[in-house]
Motif scaffolding. Structure first.
Motif, short mmCIF file in Angstrom:
data_model
loop_
_atom_site.label_atom_id
_atom_site.label_comp_id
_atom_site.label_asym_id
_atom_site.label_seq_id
_atom_site.Cartn_x
_atom_site.Cartn_y
_atom_site.Cartn_z
N VAL A 188 15.74 21.90 9.21
CA VAL A 188 16.09 20.86 10.16
C VAL A 188 17.57 20.54 10.03
CG1 VAL A 188 15.65 18.49 10.92
CG2 VAL A 188 13.77 19.89 10.02
N THR A 189 18.30 20.56 11.14
CA THR A 189 19.72 20.23 11.12
C THR A 189 19.89 18.76 11.43
OG1 THR A 189 20.25 22.45 11.88
CG2 THR A 189 21.96 20.75 12.13
N LEU A 190 20.55 18.03 10.53
CA LEU A 190 20.79 16.60 10.72
C LEU A 190 22.29 16.35 10.75
CD1 LEU A 190 18.23 15.07 8.19
CD2 LEU A 190 18.00 15.20 10.66
N THR A 191 22.72 15.42 11.60
CA THR A 191 24.10 15.02 11.55
C THR A 191 24.30 14.11 10.37
OG1 THR A 191 23.56 13.24 13.08
CG2 THR A 191 24.45 15.24 14.03
N SER A 192 25.43 14.26 9.68
CA SER A 192 25.63 13.60 8.40
C SER A 192 25.76 12.10 8.52
CB SER A 192 26.88 14.17 7.72
OG SER A 192 28.02 13.96 8.55
N ASP A 193 26.06 11.58 9.71
CA ASP A 193 26.29 10.15 9.83
C ASP A 193 25.01 9.39 10.18
OD1 ASP A 193 26.19 11.35 12.30
OD2 ASP A 193 27.61 9.97 13.25
N ARG A 194 23.91 10.04 10.21
CA ARG A 194 22.65 9.33 10.47
C ARG A 194 22.26 8.52 9.24
NH1 ARG A 194 17.71 12.71 12.22
NH2 ARG A 194 16.78 10.68 11.85
N LYS A 195 21.92 7.25 9.45
CA LYS A 195 21.54 6.36 8.35
C LYS A 195 20.02 6.45 8.13
CE LYS A 195 25.35 3.22 9.39
NZ LYS A 195 25.74 1.85 9.79
N VAL A 196 19.60 7.60 7.61
CA VAL A 196 18.17 7.85 7.46
C VAL A 196 17.53 6.96 6.41
CG1 VAL A 196 18.30 10.23 8.26
CG2 VAL A 196 18.67 9.73 5.84
N TYR A 197 18.34 6.31 5.58
CA TYR A 197 17.78 5.47 4.53
C TYR A 197 17.02 4.29 5.11
CZ TYR A 197 21.62 2.15 5.29
OH TYR A 197 22.49 1.25 5.84
N LYS A 198 17.33 3.88 6.36
CA LYS A 198 16.62 2.74 6.94
C LYS A 198 15.13 3.04 7.12
CE LYS A 198 20.40 0.37 9.29
NZ LYS A 198 20.88 -0.18 10.58
N LEU A 199 14.82 4.29 7.41
CA LEU A 199 13.41 4.67 7.53
C LEU A 199 12.71 4.53 6.19
CD1 LEU A 199 11.02 5.94 9.04
CD2 LEU A 199 12.00 8.18 8.54
N TYR A 200 13.38 4.95 5.12
CA TYR A 200 12.80 4.82 3.79
C TYR A 200 12.68 3.36 3.38
CZ TYR A 200 13.06 9.83 3.09
OH TYR A 200 12.86 11.18 3.20
N LEU A 201 13.66 2.56 3.74
CA LEU A 201 13.58 1.14 3.42
C LEU A 201 12.42 0.48 4.16
CD1 LEU A 201 17.36 0.06 3.42
CD2 LEU A 201 15.85 0.43 1.45
#
Length: 484
Positions: A17-30
């Protein structure tokens, strides 16, 4: 450290999966962690019984009328299951009527009531009511946390986030074991009552699931929720990803829902794929409870004592709780790196071996054969079974169940499966001592071993692989199986 290791595992497992580096994916984990604070709180409510039931039946009982009887003790243990059965359909209805987020927030209320009753109650009747309240909270948590996580997660990390449920539940159980060993009856209740209160404050900031919002025709709110959870910005790449995901959700809603989705009913199971998903779900929760792992956790102290262990009962419970957490944490690391089927099947077969060895040792001992040279086997086997089941058999039940139920029947189907789980759980908790009297502990171990073997075979034959699959792809797999 916990979040870093999980996200590192995700990067390894999703290299495709290619993700752009500026995505704040941590919000999903939070959001997933925030939702599971109530799982942590429920774990403390469930774990409360182990250290404090011996106190309640002793001469030092904190109750006004003195120690509880053996019969009253069995009801204190089993009334949680009855409360959970009754609450399952209430929270299933609430999830469709008021939303996943609001219903999840409401699960804190009965858990606050439970700790209030424990802290201030002085009679066994108040404890009965407290356990029923804990059961009501448990029904909502078991139903709604996996549902919420499934509907906010991405396909590539749905398993990891889904495995948080059992992990946090086990952490909460261990907290109760430790506090029950080192703090007083009333102080424990006062301290642990802060967890559901903290949950209300923390989880309130997180959004409703995009899937539910689309069902309610709140498309703009669904976009806002999705932007928050995925960390999308206003860049062209992110806007394209947002449109693509929204189109997929809207298309799935249009194709799979009937004309009236506001209230789930049994008529929603008219399609063969929905019925098959429900049957598989009922079998999964049955095998989960009949595998004996829950009963073994309650029987830990006696198994350690029979093996000649010098550990006191509370310390034995703490050891087992730590083993559970280790296994659950391992599950959260590997669940999105390996096929769900493989992890579940291997876990079931290894648990089969461990239980069979434990039963065989018990049988030899019952025949007065000298087993002193291998007296360590029960403790080693029990620890191994709980560890290996915590990796696959136990947590993946809820991950797979939340994935295979179609969105338009997820609340009703989840309610039916959860109610069935609590029914079997009640029977196991209430009558396990009776079965030990009838066929011996070794006989129970052999029965549990056979159930674990059946669980592995059932998964291998009937359950499709769901790792990395979208909900729509999983539904198509069920439909294609019915056509073939």
């Amino acid at each position: 450290m916990f979040l870093d290791s999980i996200m590192t595992a995700e990067k390894i497992s999703s290299s495709q999966v290619t993700l752009t580096s500026d995505r704040k994916v941590y919000k999903l984990y939070l959001a997933a962690i925030g939702a599971n604070i109530i799982s942590l709180s429920l774990g403390t409510s469930i774990g409360w019984l182990s250290p404090f039931l011996p106190l309640l039946i002793s001469s030092d009982s904190p109750l006004k009328h003195g120690p509880v009887t053996d019969v009253q003790a069995t009801w204190i243990a089993s009334l949680l299951c009855i409360g959970a059965f009754c609450g399952t359909f209430l929270f299933g209805w609430s999830a469709d009527k008021f939303g996943r987020r609001s219903s999840l927030l409401s699960t804190a209320v009965p858990l606050i009531g439970f700790w209030t009753c424990v802290a201030f109650g002085t009679t066994v009747e108040v404890l009965y009511f407290a356990r029923i309240l804990a059961g009501l909270g448990a029904s909502g948590v078991f139903l709604l946390v996996p549902m919420y996580i499934t509907e906010i997660a991405e396909d590539r990390n749905r398993g990891t986030l889904g495995s948080f449920f059992i992990l946090f539940l086990n952490i909460g159980t261990l907290i109760s074991f430790v506090m029950g060993s080192y703090t007083s009856y009333h102080l424990t209740a006062f301290i642990l009552s802060t967890l559901p209160l903290a949950y209300l404050v923390i989880f309130f900031q997180f959004p409703e699931t995009p899937m539910y919002l689309i069902r309610c025709n709140r498309v703009r709110d669904a976009e806002c929720s999705l932007k928050y959870l995925r960390g999308y910005t206003s860049t062209p790449d992110h806007l394209e990803m947002l449109r693509s995901e929204m189109d997929g959700l809207l298309q799935m809603q249009t194709l799979k829902d009937g004309p009236d989705h506001s209230t789930a009913s049994l008529a929603a199971f008219s399609s063969p794929s929905a019925r098959k998903a429900l049957i598989i779900g009922l079998m999964l929760v049955s095998l989960n409870q009949l595998s004996g792992c829950f009963a073994l956790i309650n029987y830990t102290s006696q198994i350690f004592a029979d093996a000649g262990s010098d550990l006191d009962p509370n310390m034995a419970a703490i050891v087992v709780g730590a083993i559970q957490i280790t296994g659950s944490y391992g599950s959260s690391i590997i669940v999105d790196r390996y096929q769900r089927k493989h992890v579940y099947i291997v876990s079931s077969f290894l648990a089969t071996i461990g239980l069979f060895v434990m039963g065989t040792h018990g049988y030899l001992k019952s025949q007065h054969i000298d087993v002193s040279a291998i007296s360590w086997i029960p403790v080693a086997s029990l620890s191994f079974v709980i560890f290996i089941a915590s990796i696959g058999l136990l947590p993946l039940t809820f991950v797979i169940l939340s994935e295979i139920l179609p969105p338009n029947v997820r609340s009703m189907g989840g309610s039916l499966c959860t109610a069935f789980l609590w029914t079997i759980s009640f029977l196991v908790v209430k009558y396990f001592p009776v079965m030990v009297e009838l066929i011996g502990l070794h006989g129970c171990m052999w029965v549990f071993s056979a159930v674990c073997l059946s669980a592995g075979l059932f998964n291998a034959i009937f359950i499709p692989e769901t790792r990395g699959q979208s909900i729509e792809q999983i539904m198509h797999a069920f439909e294609n199986d019915n056509k073939s």
